[in-house]
Enzyme design. Sequence first.
Site, mmCIF file in Angstrom:
data_model
loop_
_atom_site.group_PDB
_atom_site.id
_atom_site.type_symbol
_atom_site.label_atom_id
_atom_site.label_comp_id
_atom_site.label_asym_id
_atom_site.label_seq_id
_atom_site.Cartn_x
_atom_site.Cartn_y
_atom_site.Cartn_z
ATOM 1 N N ARG A 75 8.439 9.932 -7.989
ATOM 2 C CA ARG A 75 7.767 9.041 -8.917
ATOM 3 C C ARG A 75 6.417 8.647 -8.357
ATOM 4 O O ARG A 75 6.147 8.414 -7.190
ATOM 5 C CB ARG A 75 8.707 7.600 -8.675
ATOM 6 C CG ARG A 75 7.862 6.545 -9.294
ATOM 7 C CD ARG A 75 8.966 5.127 -9.173
ATOM 8 N NE ARG A 75 8.195 3.966 -9.779
ATOM 9 C CZ ARG A 75 7.652 2.912 -9.157
ATOM 10 N NH1 ARG A 75 7.918 3.090 -7.833
ATOM 11 N NH2 ARG A 75 6.996 2.158 -9.854
ATOM 12 N N HIS A 119 -0.088 1.496 -12.020
ATOM 13 C CA HIS A 119 0.411 0.923 -10.803
ATOM 14 C C HIS A 119 -0.793 0.492 -10.071
ATOM 15 O O HIS A 119 -1.344 0.969 -9.108
ATOM 16 C CB HIS A 119 1.043 2.175 -9.885
ATOM 17 C CG HIS A 119 1.721 1.628 -8.718
ATOM 18 N ND1 HIS A 119 3.034 2.096 -8.447
ATOM 19 C CD2 HIS A 119 1.395 0.706 -7.503
ATOM 20 C CE1 HIS A 119 3.396 1.592 -6.949
ATOM 21 N NE2 HIS A 119 2.564 0.620 -6.831
ATOM 22 N N GLU A 164 5.545 -3.311 -11.157
ATOM 23 C CA GLU A 164 5.571 -4.812 -10.467
ATOM 24 C C GLU A 164 4.402 -5.662 -11.200
ATOM 25 O O GLU A 164 3.355 -6.041 -10.385
ATOM 26 C CB GLU A 164 5.203 -4.771 -8.775
ATOM 27 C CG GLU A 164 6.275 -4.196 -8.315
ATOM 28 C CD GLU A 164 6.379 -4.130 -6.612
ATOM 29 O OE1 GLU A 164 5.255 -4.767 -6.026
ATOM 30 O OE2 GLU A 164 7.015 -3.616 -6.110
ATOM 31 N N ASN A 292 12.156 -2.841 -7.251
ATOM 32 C CA ASN A 292 11.650 -2.625 -5.902
ATOM 33 C C ASN A 292 12.032 -3.618 -5.009
ATOM 34 O O ASN A 292 11.834 -4.987 -5.430
ATOM 35 C CB ASN A 292 10.097 -2.706 -6.119
ATOM 36 C CG ASN A 292 9.569 -1.213 -7.039
ATOM 37 O OD1 ASN A 292 10.192 -0.481 -7.183
ATOM 38 N ND2 ASN A 292 7.819 -1.241 -7.067
ATOM 39 N N TYR A 294 12.254 -5.243 -0.896
ATOM 40 C CA TYR A 294 11.932 -5.093 0.471
ATOM 41 C C TYR A 294 12.511 -6.171 1.075
ATOM 42 O O TYR A 294 13.175 -5.975 2.321
ATOM 43 C CB TYR A 294 10.207 -5.187 0.537
ATOM 44 C CG TYR A 294 9.767 -3.846 -0.087
ATOM 45 C CD1 TYR A 294 9.780 -2.628 0.746
ATOM 46 C CD2 TYR A 294 9.169 -3.761 -1.244
ATOM 47 C CE1 TYR A 294 9.287 -1.551 0.367
ATOM 48 C CE2 TYR A 294 8.897 -2.718 -1.829
ATOM 49 C CZ TYR A 294 8.776 -1.654 -1.125
ATOM 50 O OH TYR A 294 8.253 -0.301 -1.552
ATOM 51 N N GLU A 358 11.949 1.644 -5.638
ATOM 52 C CA GLU A 358 11.291 1.474 -4.414
ATOM 53 C C GLU A 358 12.108 0.909 -3.218
ATOM 54 O O GLU A 358 12.780 -0.265 -3.625
ATOM 55 C CB GLU A 358 9.592 0.880 -4.284
ATOM 56 C CG GLU A 358 8.749 1.524 -4.928
ATOM 57 C CD GLU A 358 7.252 0.682 -4.972
ATOM 58 O OE1 GLU A 358 7.195 -0.154 -4.204
ATOM 59 O OE2 GLU A 358 6.477 0.920 -5.880
HETATM 60 C C1 FCB Z 1 5.142 -2.546 -3.307
HETATM 61 C C2 FCB Z 1 4.109 -1.579 -4.005
HETATM 62 C C3 FCB Z 1 3.858 -0.292 -3.354
HETATM 63 C C4 FCB Z 1 3.587 -0.635 -1.880
HETATM 64 C C5 FCB Z 1 4.967 -1.158 -1.381
HETATM 65 C C6 FCB Z 1 4.976 -1.604 0.143
HETATM 66 O O1 FCB Z 1 5.007 -3.892 -3.832
HETATM 67 O O2 FCB Z 1 4.673 -1.190 -5.424
HETATM 68 O O3 FCB Z 1 2.737 0.213 -3.945
HETATM 69 O O4 FCB Z 1 2.679 -1.339 -1.572
HETATM 70 O O5 FCB Z 1 5.123 -2.535 -2.000
#
Ligand code: FCB
Length: 453
Positions: A75, A119, A164, A292, A294, A358
Amino acid sequence: MIEFPDNFAWGVATASYQVEGAVDADGRRPSIWDTFSHTPGKIVADEPGDIANDHYHRYAEDARLLGSLNLGYYRFSVAWPRVQPDGRGPINPAGLDFYKRLIDALLENGVQPWVTLYHWDLPQVLEDAGGWPARDTAYRFADYAVATFEGLQDRVRHWTTLNEPWCSAFLGYAAGTHAPGVTDPAASIRAVHHLLLGHGLAARAIRASHPDAEVGITLNPQPIQPATDSDADRDAARRIDGLRNRLFLDPLYYGKYPADVLDDLAGVVDDSYIQGDDEKTIAAPLDFLGINYYSPAVVRQGADSVSDAVYVGSGDVESVAQGLPVSDMGWEIAPDSLHELLVRLYRDYPGVPLYVTENGIALQDRLGADGTVEDPERIAYLDGHLRAVHRAIADGVDLRGYFVWTFADNWEWSFGTSKRFGLVYLDYPTQRRIPKSSARWFADVARRNALDT
Ligand code: FCB
């Protein structure tokens, strides 16, 4: 063994400005990130992304490495100012050719391309004309998206319009920590709308001309919990869930902004920017939703003026650390929250296949004297999150793939090259790519389509 469904998509993700370098090659003109990264004080060590991973010149080597990792998908995003340097008007064939070469190299190595159209690297000329807070930018995006799609559609099946939009709008125009570095709450809300409108216009146009294309969007929805059961904290969680999640998901799925969020925002901006059938346009049918993920957030009603600048219109809200282990970004590690998020999304927004587009972790990786990079913590992070993904699938979520952020360490926005998220170590002085132990581990998981029990 924990087996994943047949045809589960395994991949890695990158973004144009974070890897390509070659910022003035073959007619590319500046994006908002070129301007921002050259502004003193905006990036750690004032280090711009001019070279990054030099992927523009090293794409063939990168494609071979991706193939050797058994990855089904790569991707990546297209840099708008490469393909349409003036943000409008004719396509720059030399810019588009780079992506044709890259895609051909991927396909030769058995890797399918997955293209993100935006992006974050808006052409600077469009920012000068008003940027995302200006309605015209939505139409400019749709034109660019369709032209890029037309140029590459013969070799690409999966298309993500935006990555995002929450970050583009709130980090870019409210907090100002991302390009273009504006701090204007009203502008950030208009930006949300025009990003979503641009998505809807582009998705509808692409679908109309090529019904076989798979078109979706990637969001960064976040599980939001109240710090306590008090009414005040629960309302804080409602407001932040509204701003982070429902403000995007409701119009995309149901063609309507959430009324409570518009009410919360009434003091920030009047809603005259929502015109005619905009909300219906935004609700273009989705072939998939990219997620995405985290870390989660726990929020509470704060004392006066503690609210983070991204929490536009939410009053005094603060996030509360849970004391969990953190990554090198300071982000808390909570794999169970990914399970919770996937189940909630598929319950409240059913019917559209999901992909984790992600997920990954920054660590202080070191190149050892023996030339290897050992990153057991990254393996543990990925393993834990993949187990959460598998549990969500077992619970009935239609989740079809998982992409690690990221392929090789790269230029991490305002952190420059100080944060390493890659499966592959980037030795910046030599541009050598050195697969970490996590790369071998992930390649093995992808090959077996399974984790050990
Ligand atoms: C996300 C982004 C990517 C990178 C990761 C750590 O928010 O999409 O570009 O910065 O975090």
